[in-house]
Design an enzyme around this catalytic site. Structure first.
Site, mmCIF file in Angstrom:
data_model
loop_
_atom_site.group_PDB
_atom_site.id
_atom_site.type_symbol
_atom_site.label_atom_id
_atom_site.label_comp_id
_atom_site.label_asym_id
_atom_site.label_seq_id
_atom_site.Cartn_x
_atom_site.Cartn_y
_atom_site.Cartn_z
ATOM 1 N N HIS A 77 -5.491 3.724 -15.963
ATOM 2 C CA HIS A 77 -6.449 3.605 -14.865
ATOM 3 C C HIS A 77 -6.150 4.692 -13.844
ATOM 4 O O HIS A 77 -5.040 4.776 -13.331
ATOM 5 C CB HIS A 77 -6.326 2.222 -14.214
ATOM 6 C CG HIS A 77 -7.058 2.095 -12.906
ATOM 7 N ND1 HIS A 77 -8.415 2.292 -12.793
ATOM 8 C CD2 HIS A 77 -6.624 1.802 -11.659
ATOM 9 C CE1 HIS A 77 -8.776 2.122 -11.528
ATOM 10 N NE2 HIS A 77 -7.706 1.823 -10.824
ATOM 11 N N ARG B 105 0.848 -1.197 0.000
ATOM 12 C CA ARG B 105 0.000 0.000 0.000
ATOM 13 C C ARG B 105 0.878 1.239 0.000
ATOM 14 O O ARG B 105 1.947 1.245 0.595
ATOM 15 C CB ARG B 105 -0.887 0.017 1.257
ATOM 16 C CG ARG B 105 -2.115 -0.855 1.122
ATOM 17 C CD ARG B 105 -3.291 -0.261 1.888
ATOM 18 N NE ARG B 105 -4.463 -1.131 1.731
ATOM 19 C CZ ARG B 105 -5.332 -1.355 2.687
ATOM 20 N NH1 ARG B 105 -5.189 -0.785 3.861
ATOM 21 N NH2 ARG B 105 -6.379 -2.124 2.473
ATOM 22 N N THR C 71 -11.064 0.819 -1.241
ATOM 23 C CA THR C 71 -12.200 0.432 -2.082
ATOM 24 C C THR C 71 -12.163 -1.088 -2.223
ATOM 25 O O THR C 71 -11.084 -1.677 -2.232
ATOM 26 C CB THR C 71 -12.131 1.055 -3.497
ATOM 27 O OG1 THR C 71 -11.044 0.468 -4.209
ATOM 28 C CG2 THR C 71 -11.947 2.569 -3.435
ATOM 29 N N ASN D 93 -2.292 -2.026 -7.852
ATOM 30 C CA ASN D 93 -1.951 -0.706 -8.417
ATOM 31 C C ASN D 93 -0.476 -0.355 -8.260
ATOM 32 O O ASN D 93 0.155 -0.827 -7.331
ATOM 33 C CB ASN D 93 -2.819 0.365 -7.753
ATOM 34 C CG ASN D 93 -4.151 0.497 -8.469
ATOM 35 O OD1 ASN D 93 -4.217 0.442 -9.688
ATOM 36 N ND2 ASN D 93 -5.220 0.661 -7.703
ATOM 37 N N ARG E 88 5.192 7.703 -6.160
ATOM 38 C CA ARG E 88 4.601 6.630 -6.945
ATOM 39 C C ARG E 88 5.681 5.661 -7.419
ATOM 40 O O ARG E 88 5.489 4.449 -7.404
ATOM 41 C CB ARG E 88 3.892 7.270 -8.140
ATOM 42 C CG ARG E 88 3.014 6.332 -8.905
ATOM 43 C CD ARG E 88 1.814 7.071 -9.465
ATOM 44 N NE ARG E 88 1.166 6.232 -10.447
ATOM 45 C CZ ARG E 88 1.330 6.367 -11.746
ATOM 46 N NH1 ARG E 88 2.100 7.313 -12.224
ATOM 47 N NH2 ARG E 88 0.704 5.571 -12.581
#
EC number: 1.1.1.27
Length: 332
Positions: free
Chosen positions: A193, A99, A248, A138, A106
């Site tokens: 995305h 996470r 989410t 991600n 990033r």
């Protein structure tokens, strides 16, 4: 002395227990478990395997699902830290990953996830060399590229969940404005995305009626109805949900099960998923971005050639350049 089972049941043949439609989910966090329950509720697998590094949590999640077996049609649910439990999977869904820490760049997050993938992907490939890989972790477009590079799989078998959820959010919000179910609201969000995704305003329609034809200012700054806000909400919605509940899970889980259904049942439905896009829209690097793809038993068999405006194409190219800038710095 015959056991109760022997007295009750007369066995006719010794069966080979090789699953025909096995799905593995790697990572049993909120997203992984939402994927798992969504897949179970759709009856897509004859065996579901869960893998994680946290053994207690993993066993607890497996047991909790097994206790619901009466209400499901998936006869076997297994789990383990060892990847041998994933053997003979048709589809392997990767939701595991680090996470983002507060203030973390990033690029740093990506490199941490690359290191995790360097362990996961070879193990998956070892036990299911013919599987399709569906990447959810991600930043999904970059990690789909990473999975493709590490696995050595052909590009049709490495799929990123990409803009399937962004497009679903877009269609939901479109439906809310129009008072029409999202299934009947057609609109595509493509590209990367997340923050730099590209809404294709020209393709928005209900029952084949183009919204752009009725309302030429659609998606522009001159638009009095501010439809641009719809895409802005799509981009911001994940951040808002994370701020409110911490992560989410449900929508992405349902979105992944939707993709899994097209693959497992060879439906050949068209989804906006992340695929190797080199050679399209003037993109010359090995980057993965979402375009409409036909999904079936071999993964991505075809792409739909979408006509983009020069501005949309430029935005796609800019995303590709940004992604490549990050990818070329990664250490494999």
């Amino acid at each position: 002395m015959a056991t109760l089972k022997d007295q009750l049941i007369y066995n006719l043949l010794k069966e080979e227990q090789t699953p025909q439609n096995k799905i593995t989910v790697v990572g049993v966090g909120a997203v992984g478990m939402a994927c798992a329950i969504s897949i179970l509720m759709k009856d897509l697998a004859d065996e579901l395997a869960l893998v994680d590094v946290i053994e207690d949590k993993l066993k607890g999640e497996m047991m909790d699902l097994q206790h619901g077996s009466l209400f499901l049609r998936t006869p076997k649910i297994v789990s383990g830290k060892d990847y041998n439990v994933t053997a003979n999977s048709k589809l392997v869904i990767i939701t595991a990953g680090a996470r983002q820490q507060e203030g973390e760049s990033r690029l740093n997050l990506v490199q941490r996830n690359v290191n995790i993938f360097k362990f996961i992907i070879p193990n998956v490939v070892k036990y299911s060399p013919n599987c399709k890989l569906l990447i959810v972790s991600n930043p999904v477009d970059i990690l789909t590229y990473v999975a493709w590079k590490i696995s050595g799989f052909p590009k049709n078998r490495v799929i990123g969940s990409g803009c399937n959820l962004d497009s679903a959010r877009f269609r939901y919000l479109m439906g809310e404005r129009l008072g029409v179910h999202p299934l009947s609201c057609h609109g595509w969000v493509l590209g990367e995305h997340g923050d730099s995704s590209v809404p294709v305003w020209s393709g928005m329609n209900v029952a084949g009626v183009s919204l752009k034809t009725l309302h030429p200012d659609l998606g522009t700054d001159k638009d009095k109805e501010q439809w641009k806000e719809v895409h802005k909400q799509v981009v911001e919605s994940a951040y808002e949900v994370i701020k409110l509940k911490g992560y989410t899970s449900w929508a992405i889980g349902l979105s992944v099960a939707d993709l899994a259904e097209s693959i497992m049942k060879n439906l050949r439905r068209v989804h906006p998923v992340s695929t190797m896009i080199k050679g399209l829209y003037g993109i010359k690097d090995d980057v993965f971005l979402s375009v409409p793809c036909i999904l079936g038993q071999n993964g991505i068999s075809d792409l739909v050639k979408v006509t983009l405006t020069s501005e949309e194409e430029a935005r796609l190219k800019k995303s590709a350049d940004t992604l490549w800038g990050i990818q070329k710095e990664l250490q494999f």
